[in-house]
Design a protein around this motif. Sequence first.
Motif, PDB file in Angstrom:
ATOM      1  N   ALA A 145       0.841  -1.181   0.000  1.00  0.00           N
ATOM      2  CA  ALA A 145       0.000   0.000   0.000  1.00  0.00           C
ATOM      3  C   ALA A 145       0.883   1.240   0.000  1.00  0.00           C
ATOM      4  O   ALA A 145       1.981   1.226   0.576  1.00  0.00           O
ATOM      5  CB  ALA A 145      -0.904  -0.004   1.229  1.00  0.00           C
ATOM      6  N   ASP A 146       0.415   2.295  -0.616  1.00  0.00           N
ATOM      7  CA  ASP A 146       1.220   3.527  -0.674  1.00  0.00           C
ATOM      8  C   ASP A 146       1.557   4.043   0.718  1.00  0.00           C
ATOM      9  O   ASP A 146       2.626   4.622   0.932  1.00  0.00           O
ATOM     10  CB  ASP A 146       0.459   4.598  -1.451  1.00  0.00           C
ATOM     11  CG  ASP A 146       0.415   4.313  -2.950  1.00  0.00           C
ATOM     12  OD1 ASP A 146      -0.427   4.917  -3.632  1.00  0.00           O
ATOM     13  OD2 ASP A 146       1.222   3.488  -3.429  1.00  0.00           O
ATOM     14  N   SER A 147       0.651   3.826   1.663  1.00  0.00           N
ATOM     15  CA  SER A 147       0.835   4.370   3.010  1.00  0.00           C
ATOM     16  C   SER A 147       1.986   3.714   3.764  1.00  0.00           C
ATOM     17  O   SER A 147       2.466   4.276   4.755  1.00  0.00           O
ATOM     18  CB  SER A 147      -0.454   4.215   3.814  1.00  0.00           C
ATOM     19  OG  SER A 147      -0.833   2.849   3.901  1.00  0.00           O
ATOM     20  N   VAL A 148       2.433   2.536   3.323  1.00  0.00           N
ATOM     21  CA  VAL A 148       3.502   1.830   4.037  1.00  0.00           C
ATOM     22  C   VAL A 148       4.743   1.631   3.178  1.00  0.00           C
ATOM     23  O   VAL A 148       5.768   1.159   3.679  1.00  0.00           O
ATOM     24  CB  VAL A 148       3.023   0.467   4.569  1.00  0.00           C
ATOM     25  CG1 VAL A 148       1.758   0.624   5.399  1.00  0.00           C
ATOM     26  CG2 VAL A 148       2.820  -0.546   3.453  1.00  0.00           C
ATOM     27  N   LYS A 149       4.669   1.995   1.913  1.00  0.00           N
ATOM     28  CA  LYS A 149       5.791   1.783   0.995  1.00  0.00           C
ATOM     29  C   LYS A 149       7.030   2.512   1.494  1.00  0.00           C
ATOM     30  O   LYS A 149       6.973   3.679   1.879  1.00  0.00           O
ATOM     31  CB  LYS A 149       5.394   2.268  -0.397  1.00  0.00           C
ATOM     32  CG  LYS A 149       6.194   1.670  -1.530  1.00  0.00           C
ATOM     33  CD  LYS A 149       5.578   2.035  -2.868  1.00  0.00           C
ATOM     34  CE  LYS A 149       4.232   1.400  -3.068  1.00  0.00           C
ATOM     35  NZ  LYS A 149       3.647   1.689  -4.410  1.00  0.00           N
ATOM     36  N   GLY A 150       8.147   1.800   1.522  1.00  0.00           N
ATOM     37  CA  GLY A 150       9.393   2.368   2.014  1.00  0.00           C
ATOM     38  C   GLY A 150       9.594   2.212   3.504  1.00  0.00           C
ATOM     39  O   GLY A 150      10.696   2.440   4.015  1.00  0.00           O
ATOM     40  N   ARG A 151       8.549   1.832   4.238  1.00  0.00           N
ATOM     41  CA  ARG A 151       8.657   1.643   5.696  1.00  0.00           C
ATOM     42  C   ARG A 151       8.457   0.186   6.090  1.00  0.00           C
ATOM     43  O   ARG A 151       9.071  -0.282   7.055  1.00  0.00           O
ATOM     44  CB  ARG A 151       7.611   2.500   6.417  1.00  0.00           C
ATOM     45  CG  ARG A 151       7.745   3.979   6.169  1.00  0.00           C
ATOM     46  CD  ARG A 151       6.811   4.781   7.085  1.00  0.00           C
ATOM     47  NE  ARG A 151       5.400   4.474   6.839  1.00  0.00           N
ATOM     48  CZ  ARG A 151       4.559   4.020   7.771  1.00  0.00           C
ATOM     49  NH1 ARG A 151       4.993   3.813   9.010  1.00  0.00           N
ATOM     50  NH2 ARG A 151       3.284   3.790   7.461  1.00  0.00           N
ATOM     51  N   PHE A 152       7.607  -0.533   5.378  1.00  0.00           N
ATOM     52  CA  PHE A 152       7.301  -1.927   5.699  1.00  0.00           C
ATOM     53  C   PHE A 152       7.904  -2.840   4.636  1.00  0.00           C
ATOM     54  O   PHE A 152       7.980  -2.486   3.462  1.00  0.00           O
ATOM     55  CB  PHE A 152       5.788  -2.160   5.728  1.00  0.00           C
ATOM     56  CG  PHE A 152       5.049  -1.505   6.858  1.00  0.00           C
ATOM     57  CD1 PHE A 152       5.650  -0.585   7.698  1.00  0.00           C
ATOM     58  CD2 PHE A 152       3.713  -1.832   7.093  1.00  0.00           C
ATOM     59  CE1 PHE A 152       4.952   0.011   8.735  1.00  0.00           C
ATOM     60  CE2 PHE A 152       2.999  -1.256   8.119  1.00  0.00           C
ATOM     61  CZ  PHE A 152       3.625  -0.323   8.944  1.00  0.00           C
ATOM     62  N   THR A 153       8.293  -4.047   5.061  1.00  0.00           N
ATOM     63  CA  THR A 153       8.803  -5.054   4.141  1.00  0.00           C
ATOM     64  C   THR A 153       8.152  -6.400   4.456  1.00  0.00           C
ATOM     65  O   THR A 153       8.171  -6.835   5.614  1.00  0.00           O
ATOM     66  CB  THR A 153      10.323  -5.191   4.254  1.00  0.00           C
ATOM     67  OG1 THR A 153      10.943  -3.926   3.984  1.00  0.00           O
ATOM     68  CG2 THR A 153      10.849  -6.226   3.260  1.00  0.00           C
ATOM     69  N   ILE A 154       7.613  -7.033   3.428  1.00  0.00           N
ATOM     70  CA  ILE A 154       7.040  -8.366   3.582  1.00  0.00           C
ATOM     71  C   ILE A 154       8.057  -9.387   3.075  1.00  0.00           C
ATOM     72  O   ILE A 154       8.742  -9.147   2.067  1.00  0.00           O
ATOM     73  CB  ILE A 154       5.693  -8.493   2.830  1.00  0.00           C
ATOM     74  CG1 ILE A 154       5.012  -9.819   3.160  1.00  0.00           C
ATOM     75  CG2 ILE A 154       5.872  -8.300   1.336  1.00  0.00           C
ATOM     76  CD1 ILE A 154       3.583  -9.915   2.614  1.00  0.00           C
TER      77      ILE A 154
END
Length: 122
Positions: free
Chosen positions: A61-70
């Motif tokens: 999701a754009d809201s987590v891109k760059g902060r979260f990694t799956i």
Amino acid sequence: QVQLVESGGGLVQAGGSLRLSCAASGRSFRSYAMGWFRQAPGKEREFVAAIDWSGAYTAYADSVKGRFTISRDNVENTVYLHMNSLKPEDTAVYYCAANNAPSSIALEYDYWGQGTQVTVSS
């Protein structure tokens, strides 16, 4: 069929990090795409991230891109969500889900875990 159990949630200050885990039972785990969704009080469940069976394809999701990694470990039958630079608006119950293909649409997922609470304080 696959059963999913999330863990790793908790209370963290803004700017902190958490790693969520989703342990799957069942021999067919590596054939499933996996997704993470979240639901805050009074809001609809929303897509966070997805990964295909091999780990080669991921989506966010754009809201987590760059902060979260799956990521996933098909030997340990586990999918992870690494969350960095957490914000108060990330506060929600986080769910993992299994599907035949990676998708951002919750209705397309066949199997769900019970969820784990993530609370980010300001």
